[in-house]
Design a protein around this motif. Structure first.
Motif, PDB file in Angstrom:
ATOM      1  N   PHE A 150       5.149  15.136  10.515  1.00  0.00           N
ATOM      2  CA  PHE A 150       5.372  14.527  11.675  1.00  0.00           C
ATOM      3  C   PHE A 150       6.761  14.177  12.226  1.00  0.00           C
ATOM      4  O   PHE A 150       7.199  14.181  13.441  1.00  0.00           O
ATOM      5  N   VAL A 151       7.665  13.881  11.147  1.00  0.00           N
ATOM      6  CA  VAL A 151       9.077  13.609  11.635  1.00  0.00           C
ATOM      7  C   VAL A 151       9.968  14.787  11.239  1.00  0.00           C
ATOM      8  O   VAL A 151      11.280  14.434  11.111  1.00  0.00           O
ATOM      9  N   PHE A 207      11.109   3.233  11.500  1.00  0.00           N
ATOM     10  CA  PHE A 207      10.162   3.577  10.570  1.00  0.00           C
ATOM     11  C   PHE A 207       8.800   3.133  11.097  1.00  0.00           C
ATOM     12  O   PHE A 207       7.814   3.788  10.918  1.00  0.00           O
ATOM     13  N   ARG A 208       8.720   1.772  11.335  1.00  0.00           N
ATOM     14  CA  ARG A 208       7.436   1.090  11.541  1.00  0.00           C
ATOM     15  C   ARG A 208       6.834   1.945  13.048  1.00  0.00           C
ATOM     16  O   ARG A 208       5.736   2.128  13.081  1.00  0.00           O
ATOM     17  N   ARG A 209       7.707   2.152  13.849  1.00  0.00           N
ATOM     18  CA  ARG A 209       7.470   3.027  15.113  1.00  0.00           C
ATOM     19  C   ARG A 209       6.948   4.371  14.733  1.00  0.00           C
ATOM     20  O   ARG A 209       5.814   4.802  15.465  1.00  0.00           O
ATOM     21  N   LEU A 210       7.331   5.106  13.972  1.00  0.00           N
ATOM     22  CA  LEU A 210       7.035   6.367  13.742  1.00  0.00           C
ATOM     23  C   LEU A 210       5.717   6.408  12.894  1.00  0.00           C
ATOM     24  O   LEU A 210       4.778   7.206  13.009  1.00  0.00           O
ATOM     25  N   VAL A 211       5.429   5.520  12.017  1.00  0.00           N
ATOM     26  CA  VAL A 211       4.144   5.260  11.273  1.00  0.00           C
ATOM     27  C   VAL A 211       2.906   5.233  12.479  1.00  0.00           C
ATOM     28  O   VAL A 211       1.912   5.660  12.433  1.00  0.00           O
ATOM     29  N   ILE A 212       3.313   4.363  13.320  1.00  0.00           N
ATOM     30  CA  ILE A 212       2.254   4.123  14.577  1.00  0.00           C
ATOM     31  C   ILE A 212       2.195   5.252  15.223  1.00  0.00           C
ATOM     32  O   ILE A 212       0.863   5.693  15.378  1.00  0.00           O
ATOM     33  N   LEU A 213       3.138   5.972  15.555  1.00  0.00           N
ATOM     34  CA  LEU A 213       2.870   7.250  16.302  1.00  0.00           C
ATOM     35  C   LEU A 213       2.289   8.539  15.747  1.00  0.00           C
ATOM     36  O   LEU A 213       1.515   9.281  16.131  1.00  0.00           O
ATOM     37  N   SER A 214       2.393   8.163  14.311  1.00  0.00           N
ATOM     38  CA  SER A 214       1.476   9.328  13.426  1.00  0.00           C
ATOM     39  C   SER A 214       0.367   9.180  13.326  1.00  0.00           C
ATOM     40  O   SER A 214      -0.734  10.123  12.862  1.00  0.00           O
ATOM     41  N   GLY A 215      -0.350   7.830  13.601  1.00  0.00           N
ATOM     42  CA  GLY A 215      -1.700   7.436  13.406  1.00  0.00           C
ATOM     43  C   GLY A 215      -2.186   7.333  11.771  1.00  0.00           C
ATOM     44  O   GLY A 215      -3.366   7.386  11.441  1.00  0.00           O
ATOM     45  N   ALA A 219       0.872  -1.128   0.126  1.00  0.00           N
ATOM     46  CA  ALA A 219      -0.076  -0.037   0.003  1.00  0.00           C
ATOM     47  C   ALA A 219       0.778   1.273   0.050  1.00  0.00           C
ATOM     48  O   ALA A 219       1.849   1.141   0.601  1.00  0.00           O
ATOM     49  N   VAL A 220       0.401   2.293  -0.511  1.00  0.00           N
ATOM     50  CA  VAL A 220       1.080   3.477  -0.637  1.00  0.00           C
ATOM     51  C   VAL A 220       0.120   4.597  -0.037  1.00  0.00           C
ATOM     52  O   VAL A 220      -0.945   4.488  -0.178  1.00  0.00           O
ATOM     53  N   TRP A 221       0.887   5.810   0.344  1.00  0.00           N
ATOM     54  CA  TRP A 221       0.280   6.870   0.885  1.00  0.00           C
ATOM     55  C   TRP A 221      -0.367   7.749  -0.298  1.00  0.00           C
ATOM     56  O   TRP A 221       0.435   7.772  -1.385  1.00  0.00           O
ATOM     57  N   THR A 222      -1.224   8.504   0.129  1.00  0.00           N
ATOM     58  CA  THR A 222      -1.694   9.593  -1.015  1.00  0.00           C
ATOM     59  C   THR A 222      -0.863  10.777  -0.752  1.00  0.00           C
ATOM     60  O   THR A 222       0.092  10.875   0.137  1.00  0.00           O
ATOM     61  N   VAL A 223      -0.858  11.650  -1.556  1.00  0.00           N
ATOM     62  CA  VAL A 223       0.046  13.155  -1.335  1.00  0.00           C
ATOM     63  C   VAL A 223       0.063  13.703  -0.138  1.00  0.00           C
ATOM     64  O   VAL A 223       0.825  13.848   0.638  1.00  0.00           O
ATOM     65  N   ASP A 224      -1.427  13.877   0.422  1.00  0.00           N
ATOM     66  CA  ASP A 224      -1.698  14.403   1.620  1.00  0.00           C
ATOM     67  C   ASP A 224      -1.102  13.716   2.704  1.00  0.00           C
ATOM     68  O   ASP A 224      -0.709  14.418   3.888  1.00  0.00           O
ATOM     69  N   GLN A 225      -1.457  12.285   2.689  1.00  0.00           N
ATOM     70  CA  GLN A 225      -0.804  11.389   3.772  1.00  0.00           C
ATOM     71  C   GLN A 225       0.784  11.269   3.816  1.00  0.00           C
ATOM     72  O   GLN A 225       1.128  11.395   5.058  1.00  0.00           O
ATOM     73  N   LEU A 226       1.383  11.371   2.948  1.00  0.00           N
ATOM     74  CA  LEU A 226       2.794  11.483   2.900  1.00  0.00           C
ATOM     75  C   LEU A 226       3.377  12.629   3.387  1.00  0.00           C
ATOM     76  O   LEU A 226       4.116  12.935   4.054  1.00  0.00           O
ATOM     77  N   ALA A 227       2.808  14.039   2.826  1.00  0.00           N
ATOM     78  CA  ALA A 227       3.080  15.039   3.477  1.00  0.00           C
ATOM     79  C   ALA A 227       2.799  15.237   5.014  1.00  0.00           C
ATOM     80  O   ALA A 227       3.633  16.207   5.790  1.00  0.00           O
ATOM     81  N   ALA A 228       1.851  14.602   5.491  1.00  0.00           N
ATOM     82  CA  ALA A 228       1.551  14.760   7.043  1.00  0.00           C
ATOM     83  C   ALA A 228       2.462  14.047   7.700  1.00  0.00           C
ATOM     84  O   ALA A 228       2.896  14.382   8.971  1.00  0.00           O
TER      85      ALA A 228
END
Length: 474
Positions: free
Chosen positions: A226-227, A341-349, A213-222
């Motif tokens: 976050f990081v 990276f997996r930890r950051l994705v979980i924390l970002s929601g 799965a890949v993120w949309t442009v808005d999700q990647l920007a978010a």
């Protein structure tokens, strides 16, 4: 090679009895008289010795060469009888000395976990395509400890390992063919799916998620927002926008980065083999590439270098020249990058994606920005453009809308150039013909008159000049 005998015979017969002279003919010493034969003893399928005799060779050398070829083949078959599939697979692994550590680990896992338990006891010469097909049928229906079935990519990888091992057996003369080349597997590589609003809702409700799965442009920007304060922000930025592999990012050195020219050259990668870390060349020859950087990425890398130089003033800094390091200057472990990276994705929601999925997203974003497919292939370092087009690109919703609008504008522009002709013309209904006035007989249809005329001419000659002439009696 010795064994058997080579002799000369002819077809001459005794004058008195008519029996064959065979090897006692006095003319055998003459050149061109008779032909050369050989005979030798070979083991039969039942284990007994059987005699093989063949002839008709013009010279002694030809007969000797043919005899040695048969004996060599018999020796190879005899040696192959002692090999089982398990013994050959383990021996083949010891000969693969030029593989990368990760590839060798993958081969070893396929051999020990899947191939030997299902095919190990079969003799190498007895292995057929039916055995291999049955094994893949069992593997496809099995489940791992986590309750998951193997993916099509895993099954294709196991077949590739077996095919490579059996190719080695064919080269060594232990088999005549490779049955793994003719085995067909169902399933294709999973295609990357975009985290649309509906898929995000299904993930929140039932936990549904695609393998890739890949993120949309808005999700990647978010995520990048976050990081923003993370020590490895520049690495996440490079992977997400320029499609670096995990090992390439971990193995990137400052000597491979030219911030003035705005380029990054991929010359090496760090590979994890359990607890062993190896530094080697990129994955393929096409992976050795130079990637262009935008002005924003250059600013982020400059800020990362200033922060790193601030850490270098502290005691205990270990400088190896790597771009992305630990707080003490040690190069990063590739598995640490994945866990971080997996930890950051979980924390970002945000919806879950793998680290390698950022590489898929980079290809999709580049296409959405108007980059041609060949440039995307060079950016990712793919050998084949088919892999880039079929596996690493996804249709973003914004890209589909742009394509639809462009198509509509093209058609509307063509209609504007012809204002007198409507774009859509409604077909007029056919008018029914008026009925004839009373008392007037309608004219018959021409086709009917022709049909009646042909019916009346039945039996008459079609060509008047060929009609028979009546002769009057005198």
């Amino acid at each position: 090679m010795g064994g058997g005998q080579v002799f000369k015979r002819c077809g001459c017969r005794q004058p008195a009895m008519g029996r064959p002279v065979d090897g006692r003919c006095p003319r055998l010493q003459e050149r061109g008289h008779g032909s050369w034969y050989f005979d030798c003893a070979t083991p039969s399928p039942t284990g007994r010795q059987q005699r093989v005799q063949r002839g008709g060779y013009a010279t002694r050398r030809d007969a000797t060469t043919a005899r040695d070829a048969i004996l060599d083949r018999i020796c190879s078959i005899g040696a192959a009888e002692a090999w089982t599939v398990a013994r050959w697979l383990r021996h083949w692994l010891t000969t693969r000395t030029s593989l990368r550590p990760t590839t060798l680990r993958s081969y070893t896992s396929h051999v020990e976990v899947h191939l030997i338990p299902h095919l190990g006891r079969i003799r190498l010469v007895d292995l057929t395509g039916r055995h291999i097909t049955a094994m893949f049928g069992t593997l496809a229906a099995s489940e791992s400890r986590a309750g998951r079935q193997p993916t099509p990519a895993t099954l294709h990888g196991i077949r590739a390992t077996l095919r490579a091992a059996l190719n080695g057996a064919v080269r060594d003369g232990l088999r005549l063919d490779n049955p793994a080349c003719h085995v067909e597997l169902s399933g294709r590589r999973p295609h990357a799916e975009v985290w649309t609003d509906r898929r995000v809702a299904a993930w929140h409700a039932r936990g549904d998620r695609a393998p890739v799965a890949v993120w949309t442009v808005d999700q990647l920007a978010a995520f990048l927002r976050f990081v923003a304060d993370d020590e490895l922000r520049a690495m996440w930025w490079l992977i997400a926008l320029r499609g670096l592999r995990r090992g390439e990012a971990a193995g990137l050195r400052w000597c491979d980065v030219d911030l003035d020219a705005g380029t990054v050259t991929i010359e090496q990668q760090r590979l994890a083999y359990g607890r062993i870390i190896a530094v080697g060349p990129p994955k393929t020859a096409a992976s050795r590439r130079t990637i262009a950087l935008d002005a924003g990425t250059v600013r982020i890398l400059r800020a990362h270098r200033r922060r790193q130089r601030g850490h270098q003033a502290a005691s205990g800094w270990h400088d190896d020249g790597y771009v992305f390091t630990t707080p003490t200057g040690q190069p990063l472990h590739p598995d640490f990058v994945t866990r971080r990276f997996r930890r950051l994705v979980i924390l970002s929601g945000l919806p879950p994606v793998r680290l390698h999925d950022l590489r898929h997203g980079a290809a999709s974003l580049a296409l959405a920005a108007g980059t041609d497919l060949k440039t995307v292939q060079a950016m990712l370092g793919h050998t084949s453009i088919v892999l880039t087009a079929d596996t690493y690109t996804s249709d973003l919703h914004e890209l589909q809308i742009t394509a639809a609008e462009a198509t509509a504008r093209l058609v509307l522009a063509a209609a504007a150039r012809n204002p007198g002709r409507p774009l859509c013309r409604t077909a007029r209904p056919l008018e029914k013909s008026a009925a004839p006035p009373p008392g007037i007989r309608p004219e018959p249809v021409r086709a009917n008159r022709s049909r009646r005329r042909r019916k009346g001419m039945k039996g008459r000659p079609r060509m008047p000049h060929l009609r028979p002439t009546k002769i009057k009696a005198a």
